[in-house]
Design an enzyme around this catalytic site. Structure first.
Site, PDB file in Angstrom:
ATOM      1  N   ASN A  34       0.826  -1.223   0.000  1.00  0.00           N
ATOM      2  CA  ASN A  34       0.000   0.000   0.000  1.00  0.00           C
ATOM      3  C   ASN A  34       0.858   1.270   0.000  1.00  0.00           C
ATOM      4  O   ASN A  34       0.334   2.366   0.149  1.00  0.00           O
ATOM      5  CB  ASN A  34      -0.961   0.020   1.198  1.00  0.00           C
ATOM      6  CG  ASN A  34      -0.252   0.267   2.517  1.00  0.00           C
ATOM      7  OD1 ASN A  34       0.972   0.205   2.584  1.00  0.00           O
ATOM      8  ND2 ASN A  34      -1.022   0.546   3.556  1.00  0.00           N
ATOM      9  N   GLY A  38       7.311   1.305   1.435  1.00  0.00           N
ATOM     10  CA  GLY A  38       8.016   0.811   0.244  1.00  0.00           C
ATOM     11  C   GLY A  38       7.599   1.553  -1.020  1.00  0.00           C
ATOM     12  O   GLY A  38       6.662   2.351  -1.012  1.00  0.00           O
ATOM     13  N   TYR A 136       5.660  -3.498  18.953  1.00  0.00           N
ATOM     14  CA  TYR A 136       6.083  -4.216  17.730  1.00  0.00           C
ATOM     15  C   TYR A 136       6.275  -5.699  18.041  1.00  0.00           C
ATOM     16  O   TYR A 136       5.758  -6.567  17.333  1.00  0.00           O
ATOM     17  CB  TYR A 136       7.361  -3.571  17.197  1.00  0.00           C
ATOM     18  CG  TYR A 136       7.982  -4.282  16.027  1.00  0.00           C
ATOM     19  CD1 TYR A 136       7.328  -4.338  14.801  1.00  0.00           C
ATOM     20  CD2 TYR A 136       9.234  -4.894  16.131  1.00  0.00           C
ATOM     21  CE1 TYR A 136       7.906  -4.986  13.708  1.00  0.00           C
ATOM     22  CE2 TYR A 136       9.818  -5.531  15.048  1.00  0.00           C
ATOM     23  CZ  TYR A 136       9.150  -5.580  13.844  1.00  0.00           C
ATOM     24  OH  TYR A 136       9.727  -6.224  12.767  1.00  0.00           O
ATOM     25  N   GLU A 267      14.222   3.215  26.319  1.00  0.00           N
ATOM     26  CA  GLU A 267      14.107   2.176  27.354  1.00  0.00           C
ATOM     27  C   GLU A 267      14.036   0.825  26.637  1.00  0.00           C
ATOM     28  O   GLU A 267      13.659   0.754  25.479  1.00  0.00           O
ATOM     29  CB  GLU A 267      12.827   2.396  28.168  1.00  0.00           C
ATOM     30  CG  GLU A 267      13.002   3.484  29.189  1.00  0.00           C
ATOM     31  CD  GLU A 267      11.772   3.643  30.048  1.00  0.00           C
ATOM     32  OE1 GLU A 267      11.090   2.638  30.316  1.00  0.00           O
ATOM     33  OE2 GLU A 267      11.516   4.787  30.429  1.00  0.00           O
TER      34      GLU A 267
HETATM   35  N1  LIG Z   1      14.572  -5.486   8.055  1.00  0.00           N
HETATM   36  C1  LIG Z   1      14.797  -6.168   9.188  1.00  0.00           C
HETATM   37  O1  LIG Z   1      15.913  -6.189   9.735  1.00  0.00           O
HETATM   38  C2  LIG Z   1      13.676  -6.924   9.838  1.00  0.00           C
HETATM   39  C3  LIG Z   1      13.946  -7.602  11.060  1.00  0.00           C
HETATM   40  C4  LIG Z   1      12.919  -8.324  11.655  1.00  0.00           C
HETATM   41  C5  LIG Z   1      11.676  -8.387  11.063  1.00  0.00           C
HETATM   42  N2  LIG Z   1      11.418  -7.713   9.900  1.00  0.00           N
HETATM   43  C6  LIG Z   1      10.074  -7.831   9.314  1.00  0.00           C
HETATM   44  O2  LIG Z   1      10.230  -8.207   7.951  1.00  0.00           O
HETATM   45  C7  LIG Z   1       9.180  -7.642   7.152  1.00  0.00           C
HETATM   46  C8  LIG Z   1       9.762  -6.838   6.022  1.00  0.00           C
HETATM   47  O3  LIG Z   1      10.563  -5.806   6.569  1.00  0.00           O
HETATM   48  P1  LIG Z   1      11.345  -4.752   5.672  1.00  0.00           P
HETATM   49  O4  LIG Z   1      12.640  -4.497   6.338  1.00  0.00           O
HETATM   50  O5  LIG Z   1      11.294  -5.170   4.252  1.00  0.00           O
HETATM   51  O6  LIG Z   1      10.466  -3.449   5.924  1.00  0.00           O
HETATM   52  P2  LIG Z   1       9.686  -2.504   4.905  1.00  0.00           P
HETATM   53  O7  LIG Z   1       9.021  -1.488   5.768  1.00  0.00           O
HETATM   54  O8  LIG Z   1      10.589  -2.050   3.823  1.00  0.00           O
HETATM   55  O9  LIG Z   1       8.578  -3.460   4.288  1.00  0.00           O
HETATM   56  C9  LIG Z   1       7.268  -3.570   4.767  1.00  0.00           C
HETATM   57  C10 LIG Z   1       6.344  -3.207   3.619  1.00  0.00           C
HETATM   58  O10 LIG Z   1       4.989  -3.372   4.074  1.00  0.00           O
HETATM   59  C11 LIG Z   1       4.227  -2.356   3.457  1.00  0.00           C
HETATM   60  N3  LIG Z   1       2.989  -2.160   4.215  1.00  0.00           N
HETATM   61  C12 LIG Z   1       2.843  -1.584   5.429  1.00  0.00           C
HETATM   62  N4  LIG Z   1       1.547  -1.577   5.785  1.00  0.00           N
HETATM   63  C13 LIG Z   1       0.869  -2.193   4.765  1.00  0.00           C
HETATM   64  C14 LIG Z   1      -0.510  -2.488   4.549  1.00  0.00           C
HETATM   65  N5  LIG Z   1      -1.449  -2.157   5.454  1.00  0.00           N
HETATM   66  N6  LIG Z   1      -0.860  -3.107   3.403  1.00  0.00           N
HETATM   67  C15 LIG Z   1       0.076  -3.422   2.467  1.00  0.00           C
HETATM   68  N7  LIG Z   1       1.388  -3.152   2.625  1.00  0.00           N
HETATM   69  C16 LIG Z   1       1.784  -2.546   3.775  1.00  0.00           C
HETATM   70  C17 LIG Z   1       5.127  -1.131   3.478  1.00  0.00           C
HETATM   71  O11 LIG Z   1       4.747  -0.132   2.531  1.00  0.00           O
HETATM   72  C18 LIG Z   1       6.496  -1.750   3.172  1.00  0.00           C
HETATM   73  O12 LIG Z   1       6.767  -1.703   1.793  1.00  0.00           O
HETATM   74  C19 LIG Z   1       8.340  -6.816   8.126  1.00  0.00           C
HETATM   75  O13 LIG Z   1       7.282  -7.609   8.553  1.00  0.00           O
HETATM   76  C20 LIG Z   1       9.296  -6.543   9.269  1.00  0.00           C
HETATM   77  O14 LIG Z   1       8.585  -6.318  10.461  1.00  0.00           O
HETATM   78  C21 LIG Z   1      12.401  -6.998   9.280  1.00  0.00           C
END
Ligand SMILES: NC(=O)c1ccc[n+]([C@@H]2O[C@H](COP(=O)([O-])OP(=O)(O)OC[C@H]3O[C@@H](n4cnc5c(N)ncnc54)[C@H](O)[C@@H]3O)[C@@H](O)[C@H]2O)c1
Length: 307
Positions: A34, A38, A136, A267
């Protein structure tokens, strides 16, 4: 994994776009996002982009495999917007799985997080008791409980949750849209390349199990191929401190930028992380392939190329 139709939610995000672009080489891939964070600019031409919300009623879940990566992806986002965070991270997951199951999809692999392990220098195994110290963490543990429920309730569906450890690629990859939410290595390399001091919290001795996104993509694909259930760590088991990371960036860039140190402003700050990766290794044979030294070189390469 070849010849399947695949949905990647959060597909315009950092990890999602890397996964979608990789899978599109041999599969028919839909990336749903959405645009909360991203951007479809991260996606290769052969990936079909759908601008939609994971809370929508009519999702394109008529697929063989769903990789559910959409989320409000940071602690800060849920502190600023706790109700929306719960809706997207928990209800969004339930919505995607319910629609995928109704459409006959039998494999779901979803993102969880390693942050619920809290601060640990020893490798963290998946069966440790976890605390939700942040909203989170609570939302991701909520997802995992639903994943567990789906595995026992639906005989024809496998659901696997992946606890990622500190994923990085660099601003020269598909991480640029994350800005202040990007991995510290990506933020620090960008600063150091432009001669600015990175700000390290505390004394810089904190450690992270930095994991390159290519290894995460390989782990996600291996998990779907093996139709795993349960939760799995994806990390390296070899953490580095922020001070070591800054030294390595300076070495690769040929710079000598000193960091600044400031008191830790949070914290429940997680000082150290380290993955126990024996479970995913035994289940799939997956191993991380990219050492941190190589990862730092990859993050820094675009800055050297542009000189
Ligand atoms: N990057 C890391 O180190 C890391 C570590 C642990 C967990 N994660 C998890 O991995 C996943 C991907 O993380 P990332 O680093 O690519 O982050 P990111 O924020 O780049 O990707 C998440 C994507 O979800 C999309 N999004 C958010 N709300 C939405 C909705 N309601 N409908 C549709 N799309 C939506 C955002 O636009 C974004 O493109 C996430 O679930 C994150 O919590 C990431």
């Amino acid at each position: 994994m070849d010849g399947n139709r695949v949905l990647v939610t959060g597909g315009a995000g950092f990890i999602g776009s890397n996964l979608a672009n990789h899978l599109a080489e041999t599969n028919d891939v839909v990336a749903l996002d959405n645009g909360y964070l991203g951007t479809p600019e991260n996606l290769a031409e052969d990936v079909e982009f759908v601008d939609a919300d994971v809370l929508d009623e009519d999702l394109p879940t008529d697929v063989d495999v769903v990789y559910h990566l959409a989320a409000l992806s940071s602690r800060q986002m849920l502190e600023e917007n706790p109700r929306e965070g719960a809706r997207v991270n928990v209800e969004g997951f339930v919505n995607v799985v319910e629609q995928a199951h109704a459409d006959g999809c039998d494999t779901v692999v979803y993102a969880s997080t390693s942050s619920a392990y809290g601060s640990r220098t020893e490798p963290s195994p998946e069966d440790m008791e976890l605390e939700a110290a942040t909203g989170y963490d609570a939302s991701m543990l909520g997802r995992e409980r639903y994943g567990e429920y789906y595995n026992s309730y639906y005989d024809d569906l496998t659901c696997a949750g992946m606890r990622f450890f500190s994923v990085y690629q660099g601003y020269g990859g598909n991480e640029g849209h994350k800005g202040e939410y990007a991995n510290t290595i990506s933020q620090f390399a960008d600063k150091i390349a432009s001669g600015e001091s990175p700000v390290l919290w505390g004394d810089g001795s904190q450690t992270r199990d930095f994991t390159h996104v290519d290894d995460i993509v390989a782990g996600l694909v291996a998990t779907a191929e093996h139709e795993l259930t349960g939760v799995y760590n994806l990390g390296t088991g070899e953490p580095y401190s922020f001070n070591e990371m800054v030294d390595m960036i300076n070495d690769v860039l040929g710079t000598d930028v000193e960091p600044e140190y400031e008191p830790i402003p949070l914290e429940n700050y997680v000082h150290d992380t380290c993955a126990d990766i024996s479970k995913i290794r035994e289940a799939t044979g997956w191993e991380p392939q990219i050492s941190f030294e190589e990862g730092v070189e990859r993050v820094c390469a675009p800055y050297l190329d542009s000189e």
